[in-house]
Design a protein around this motif. Structure first.
Motif: not given
Length: 435
Positions: A245-246, A239-240, A233-236, A410-411
């Motif tokens: 991946w992790s 970072e997403c 929700d709050d990644c950019q 949506c990411s």
């Protein structure tokens, strides 16, 4: 505390570990020739019943009803209609059970009991064994109970000999997990003499145990990284990608350790060795090939190597019998078999599109790129892209819910399957122009 709970994180692993001494005991008694053939079947069947009750509680009834009805259908049906009847009943019963899970999770908004999840997982594996045997009967590899032409390579399933079939459906080394074992192979392994029974390889079990320990240690370390990071929700941007991946890596490590444990249990019981295999039997393959899965740059190869016995089963059951769009039909059935959660439907259909794109992209690249440094660069790029697309699909399938699926779509991670969709569209247009 994480290290103390290392081997008790998942209930199925706990029950598989509890079944391990009994698998060793069964193998030892077979090697020592202390068991008659009937006693071997009864030992495996009784062990499956006890394990089902211990792991699933009252939900074990779902498994027992399915196995009992499958035995009745095989005993009463002819070779031409047995597959249609058993397939319809088994998938219908499994779908009803999954609808019960949907009702609990989506309508009542309550978490389902863990034992119910274990029962559904075991029911999915039972569906594999039931349909595998019904296909063998239809193809003449196993003789149907109602008659048919006997040949030398077929095995009989008569009304008075339902014990081998019931034991095959519920034998405890494969009840909660493990590669699909054909009925011919199962029966040959159980009925072979002590002189042909493979001796237990302690090194093979030790090697699998060390692999499990290593994977579990990686899980603990990666779990800390995932829990410390932000959500979708709050990644950019980058970072997403890292979060996706992790998180997918954590899911993969979990699957790998489970599959190796399942393989070790079958090996301990004497069903995982090629020793003594008769001609015409379907060979045993473990579900996981770590090297291929983590190094391949092709999504189609990953699809064939991921859970290999299930991939082979789907190819036999759906892909080879599909007249049109075999890849799409195979992945659509896989979504049905898994339970038809929104994330699963989207994930498997997305996977089918990615496989189709993979075929065209690599065919075009093999014809267009001849300079070896460019080919090396192309392979590195497609490897990274393949791993990220698989991570995207895995998060969709494991997330399951519509709310999580909407956040994923949506990411920034949707860029990776989007690139393959655009390339698929362009290459299909180019192919149509060439034709």
């Amino acid at each position: 505390m994480d290290w103390l709970q290392l081997f008790f994180l998942h209930p199925i692993s706990l029950y598989q570990g509890a079944a391990f001494p009994f698998a060793l005991l069964f193998n030892y008694l077979c090697i020592m020739d202390s068991f008659s053939t009937r006693a071997r079947y009864l030992f495996l069947l009784a062990g499956g019943g006890v394990l089902a009750l211990a792991a699933m509680g009252p939900y074990a009834l779902l498994i027992f009803i399915s196995a009992l009805c499958a035995v009745a259908l095989v005993s009463l049906s002819g070779p031409q209609e047995v597959h249609r009847l058993t397939f319809s009943f088994q998938m219908g019963w499994q779908t009803l059970c999954h609808l019960g899970l949907h009702y609990t999770e989506y309508y009542l908004q309550e978490p389902a009991p863990v034992r119910f999840y274990i029962a559904l997982s075991s029911l999915m594996l039972l569906t594999q064994r039931v349909t595998s045997l019904s296909l063998d009967i239809r193809e003449g590899k196993v003789e149907a109970a109602s008659g048919g032409t006997r040949n030398r390579s077929s095995l009989s399933v008569c009304p008075s000999e339902t014990l081998p079939f019931a034991s095959y459906l519920l034998f405890f080394p494969a009840l909660l997990g493990g590669p699909l074992c054909s009925f011919q192979r199962f029966r040959a392994c159980v009925e072979r003499s002590s002189s042909l029974h493979p001796c237990l390889s302690l090194w093979a079990l030790t090697r699998r145990g060390l692999q499990i320990v290593g994977l579990e240690c990686l899980q603990v370390a990666l779990r800390r990284v995932v829990s410390a990071g932000a959500g979708l929700d709050d990644c950019q941007q980058l970072e997403c990608i890292y979060i996706m991946w992790s998180t997918a890596g954590l899911f993969k490590l979990t699957y790998y350790s489970h599959w190796i444990l399942d393989d070790a249990l079958l090996h301990a019981a004497g069903f995982g060795s090629e020793t003594g295999q008769r001609s015409g039997e379907e060979g045993y393959i473990p579900d996981v090939d770590l090297w291929t899965l983590e190094t391949t740059h092709r999504i189609s190869v990953f699809a064939r190597q991921w859970n290999r016995s299930t991939a082979r089963w789907l190819r036999r059951l759906i892909f080879r019998n599909s007249q049109r769009w075999p890849v799409l039909q195979t992945f659509a059935f896989s979504a049905w078999w898994h339970g038809l959660h929104p994330g699963q439907v989207f994930g498997f259909l997305c996977w089918s599109v990615m496989v189709e794109a993979d075929y065209l992209i690599h065919t075009f690249a093999n014809l267009s790129i001849s300079f070896w440094p460019l080919r090396l660069l192309y392979r590195a790029f497609t490897w990274a892209h393949t791993q990220l697309i698989i991570a995207y699909i895995m998060l969709a399938v494991e997330g399951r819910s519509l709310s999580f699926l909407s956040r994923l779509c949506c990411s920034y991670n949707s860029i990776f399957p989007g690139v393959y969709c655009v390339l698929l569209f362009l290459l299909v247009k180019r192919k149509q122009k060439c034709n």
